[in-house]
Design a protein around this motif. Structure first.
Motif, PDB file in Angstrom:
ATOM      1  N   UNK A  38      11.747  10.354  12.282  1.00  0.00           N
ATOM      2  CA  UNK A  38      10.615  11.223  12.042  1.00  0.00           C
ATOM      3  C   UNK A  38      10.449  11.505  10.560  1.00  0.00           C
ATOM      4  N   UNK A  39       9.317  12.080  10.207  1.00  0.00           N
ATOM      5  CA  UNK A  39       9.060  12.475   8.828  1.00  0.00           C
ATOM      6  C   UNK A  39       9.636  13.865   8.587  1.00  0.00           C
ATOM      7  N   UNK A  40      10.170  14.079   7.395  1.00  0.00           N
ATOM      8  CA  UNK A  40      10.519  15.456   7.060  1.00  0.00           C
ATOM      9  C   UNK A  40       9.241  16.169   6.611  1.00  0.00           C
ATOM     10  N   UNK A  41       9.352  17.449   6.352  1.00  0.00           N
ATOM     11  CA  UNK A  41       8.147  18.240   6.082  1.00  0.00           C
ATOM     12  C   UNK A  41       7.417  17.758   4.831  1.00  0.00           C
ATOM     13  N   UNK A  42       8.139  17.408   3.789  1.00  0.00           N
ATOM     14  CA  UNK A  42       7.485  16.965   2.558  1.00  0.00           C
ATOM     15  C   UNK A  42       6.825  15.606   2.749  1.00  0.00           C
ATOM     16  N   UNK A  43       7.477  14.730   3.518  1.00  0.00           N
ATOM     17  CA  UNK A  43       6.859  13.431   3.808  1.00  0.00           C
ATOM     18  C   UNK A  43       5.601  13.605   4.644  1.00  0.00           C
ATOM     19  N   UNK A  44       5.669  14.485   5.622  1.00  0.00           N
ATOM     20  CA  UNK A  44       4.498  14.737   6.464  1.00  0.00           C
ATOM     21  C   UNK A  44       3.350  15.309   5.635  1.00  0.00           C
ATOM     22  N   UNK A  45       3.664  16.201   4.708  1.00  0.00           N
ATOM     23  CA  UNK A  45       2.628  16.764   3.841  1.00  0.00           C
ATOM     24  C   UNK A  45       1.997  15.674   2.986  1.00  0.00           C
ATOM     25  N   UNK A  89       0.852  -1.190   0.000  1.00  0.00           N
ATOM     26  CA  UNK A  89       0.000   0.000   0.000  1.00  0.00           C
ATOM     27  C   UNK A  89       0.890   1.244   0.000  1.00  0.00           C
ATOM     28  N   UNK A  90       0.554   2.282  -0.759  1.00  0.00           N
ATOM     29  CA  UNK A  90       1.403   3.482  -0.832  1.00  0.00           C
ATOM     30  C   UNK A  90       1.633   4.152   0.518  1.00  0.00           C
ATOM     31  N   UNK A  91       0.674   4.029   1.439  1.00  0.00           N
ATOM     32  CA  UNK A  91       0.841   4.672   2.739  1.00  0.00           C
ATOM     33  C   UNK A  91       1.761   3.894   3.670  1.00  0.00           C
ATOM     34  N   UNK A  92       2.028   2.642   3.343  1.00  0.00           N
ATOM     35  CA  UNK A  92       2.828   1.800   4.228  1.00  0.00           C
ATOM     36  C   UNK A  92       4.208   2.388   4.494  1.00  0.00           C
ATOM     37  N   UNK A  93       4.747   3.119   3.522  1.00  0.00           N
ATOM     38  CA  UNK A  93       6.080   3.691   3.699  1.00  0.00           C
ATOM     39  C   UNK A  93       6.135   4.631   4.896  1.00  0.00           C
ATOM     40  N   UNK A  94       5.050   5.360   5.154  1.00  0.00           N
ATOM     41  CA  UNK A  94       5.060   6.322   6.244  1.00  0.00           C
ATOM     42  C   UNK A  94       4.961   5.622   7.597  1.00  0.00           C
ATOM     43  N   UNK A  95       4.184   4.546   7.658  1.00  0.00           N
ATOM     44  CA  UNK A  95       4.127   3.742   8.880  1.00  0.00           C
ATOM     45  C   UNK A  95       5.495   3.132   9.146  1.00  0.00           C
ATOM     46  N   UNK A 113       8.683  20.028  12.079  1.00  0.00           N
ATOM     47  CA  UNK A 113       8.605  19.758  10.638  1.00  0.00           C
ATOM     48  C   UNK A 113       7.362  18.941  10.302  1.00  0.00           C
ATOM     49  N   UNK A 114       7.038  17.963  11.142  1.00  0.00           N
ATOM     50  CA  UNK A 114       5.846  17.151  10.894  1.00  0.00           C
ATOM     51  C   UNK A 114       4.577  17.993  11.028  1.00  0.00           C
ATOM     52  N   UNK A 115       4.489  18.786  12.077  1.00  0.00           N
ATOM     53  CA  UNK A 115       3.310  19.626  12.259  1.00  0.00           C
ATOM     54  C   UNK A 115       3.149  20.614  11.105  1.00  0.00           C
ATOM     55  N   UNK A 116       4.265  21.189  10.665  1.00  0.00           N
ATOM     56  CA  UNK A 116       4.193  22.121   9.542  1.00  0.00           C
ATOM     57  C   UNK A 116       3.754  21.406   8.266  1.00  0.00           C
ATOM     58  N   UNK A 129      -0.590  20.315   4.168  1.00  0.00           N
ATOM     59  CA  UNK A 129      -1.523  19.446   3.437  1.00  0.00           C
ATOM     60  C   UNK A 129      -2.958  19.934   3.605  1.00  0.00           C
ATOM     61  N   UNK A 130      -3.324  20.318   4.826  1.00  0.00           N
ATOM     62  CA  UNK A 130      -4.699  20.785   5.039  1.00  0.00           C
ATOM     63  C   UNK A 130      -4.941  22.096   4.301  1.00  0.00           C
ATOM     64  N   UNK A 131      -4.025  23.025   4.436  1.00  0.00           N
ATOM     65  CA  UNK A 131      -4.219  24.333   3.808  1.00  0.00           C
ATOM     66  C   UNK A 131      -4.316  24.216   2.289  1.00  0.00           C
ATOM     67  N   UNK A 132      -3.585  23.266   1.713  1.00  0.00           N
ATOM     68  CA  UNK A 132      -3.663  23.068   0.264  1.00  0.00           C
ATOM     69  C   UNK A 132      -5.049  22.621  -0.172  1.00  0.00           C
ATOM     70  N   UNK A 133      -5.775  21.968   0.722  1.00  0.00           N
ATOM     71  CA  UNK A 133      -7.073  21.398   0.369  1.00  0.00           C
ATOM     72  C   UNK A 133      -8.252  22.271   0.788  1.00  0.00           C
ATOM     73  N   UNK A 134      -8.016  23.245   1.640  1.00  0.00           N
ATOM     74  CA  UNK A 134      -9.108  24.113   2.078  1.00  0.00           C
ATOM     75  C   UNK A 134      -9.449  25.129   1.001  1.00  0.00           C
ATOM     76  N   UNK A 135     -10.712  25.310   0.791  1.00  0.00           N
ATOM     77  CA  UNK A 135     -11.185  26.357  -0.102  1.00  0.00           C
ATOM     78  C   UNK A 135     -11.886  27.398   0.754  1.00  0.00           C
ATOM     79  N   UNK A 136     -11.110  28.384   1.180  1.00  0.00           N
ATOM     80  CA  UNK A 136     -11.636  29.381   2.098  1.00  0.00           C
ATOM     81  C   UNK A 136     -11.649  30.752   1.427  1.00  0.00           C
TER      82      UNK A 136
END
Length: 333
Positions: free
Chosen positions: A33-40, A15-21, A71-74, A79-86
């Motif tokens: 830990x995840x870097x910022x791009x991985x976290x996004x 599964x593509x998400x398995x890499x992050x687990x 970096x993970x929180x950012x 990712x959320x901000x990219x998807x919000x239509x505000x």
């Protein structure tokens, strides 16, 4: 004659998400830990619901065990901000409210209401009553005259009319709300509880954050700095954005990528006695001047000063303005 040729086996694709687990959970020596791009990317898959339920639980608990990085929180926020239509809305203060109160009343709501009556535009968001025995913002919106907004046009209208709006996380980030509600399945709060505090979805001039657990305040401040946000992080009372007048407060601030710290002493000469029960009617009685509450009124003024400090006022000026707003609240209702 028996056919002894080897069977052809199909190896299932990973599964593509398995890499992050795997990154988070590959043992003491192999995990990181995840870097910022991985976290996004990981949060993007979660928000787009491209992840199996087992992966969600594993990912959240591995993050909690490790403790999330700036970096993970950012990256998650990216990712959320990219998807919000505000819509483009002018907001002074982003005010997340996700903890609920159990020891004292939510005096912070009077602080937000009083600031709004004095020209500030405040956006409050919360995640519902996820923990038993706590009093949540959502339960007090109607009696305090705070607008419950179920979409962005309603938020815009409430800000224009009252300077104050509340929007449930469920309505603008339902997947995050679902992950918060996994608390009763997983037995622990997940990093989403703290992530929600940093999101600042409308790009307010200043984001206020209350992080209860020691050590996390600086992490959140640094994450906001990575995002380019102006923010103040405190250990608010009970996890809400409310200064406890009985205890010193440490402010973790960031503006323009520059971090700063400030110590505020306790405001009360001696600690107040915790109320035997929480009666929300006392909030309105104090607001209308029909009752007094030493702890509550000190908390309200200090919490208003915190918001004004986040908007750039020096501490002494912020406290003076906050006290003036509170003293004249009956004139601005």
């Amino acid at each position: 004659m028996t056919d002894l040729s080897p069977l052809t086996l199909q190896t299932p694709a990973e599964h593509p998400f398995a890499q992050f687990v795997r990154i988070l959970g590959k043992g003491k020596r192999g995990s990181r830990g995840l870097d910022r791009s991985e976290a996004r990317a990981a949060m993007g898959m979660l928000l787009d619901q491209q992840v199996e339920a087992a992966q969600v639980g594993a990912f959240l608990m591995l993050l909690r065990n490790k403790e999330e990085s700036p970096e993970e929180l950012a990256g998650f926020t990216d990712a959320l901000r990219e998807r919000l239509q505000v819509p483009a809305l002018a907001v002074d203060i982003d005010w997340p409210s996700y903890a609920g109160k159990r020891r004292h009343l939510p005096w912070y709501l009077l602080a937000a209401k009083c600031l709004a009556n004095n020209g500030l535009r405040i956006f409050i968001h919360g995640g519902g009553a996820h923990t038993a025995g706590r009093l949540y913002t959502e339960q007090l919106l109607e009696p305090l005259g705070i607008s419950l907004c179920r979409d962005w046009p309603a938020v815009a209208a409430a800000l224009d009319q009252h300077g104050l709006a509340f929007a449930p996380l469920q309505d603008w980030a339902p997947v995050l709300q679902q992950m918060i509600e996994m608390r009763n399945i997983l037995g622990l709060r997940s990093p989403i509880h703290s992530l929600a505090r940093i999101l600042n979805p409308l790009g307010a001039k200043c984001g206020l954050q209350s992080i209860f657990h020691p050590g996390y305040q600086a992490v959140h401040r640094d994450a906001s700095g990575l995002l380019g946000d102006t923010a103040i992080v405190v250990k608010g009372d009970g996890g809400e954005i409310e200064i406890n007048p009985d205890s010193p407060s440490h402010l973790y601030g960031t503006q323009g990528g520059v971090s700063w710290d400030e110590e505020w002493p306790a405001l009360a000469a001696q600690r107040h006695v915790k109320p035997a029960s929480l009666d929300p009617a006392l909030l309105l009685a104090v607001w209308h001047g029909e009752a007094t509450d030493s702890y509550g009124e000190l908390a309200v003024v200090a919490t208003m000063a915190l918001a004004l400090r986040g908007l750039g006022q020096p501490k002494e000026q912020a406290f003076a303005a906050a006290q003036s707003y509170w003293s004249a609240r009956h004139l601005s209702r």
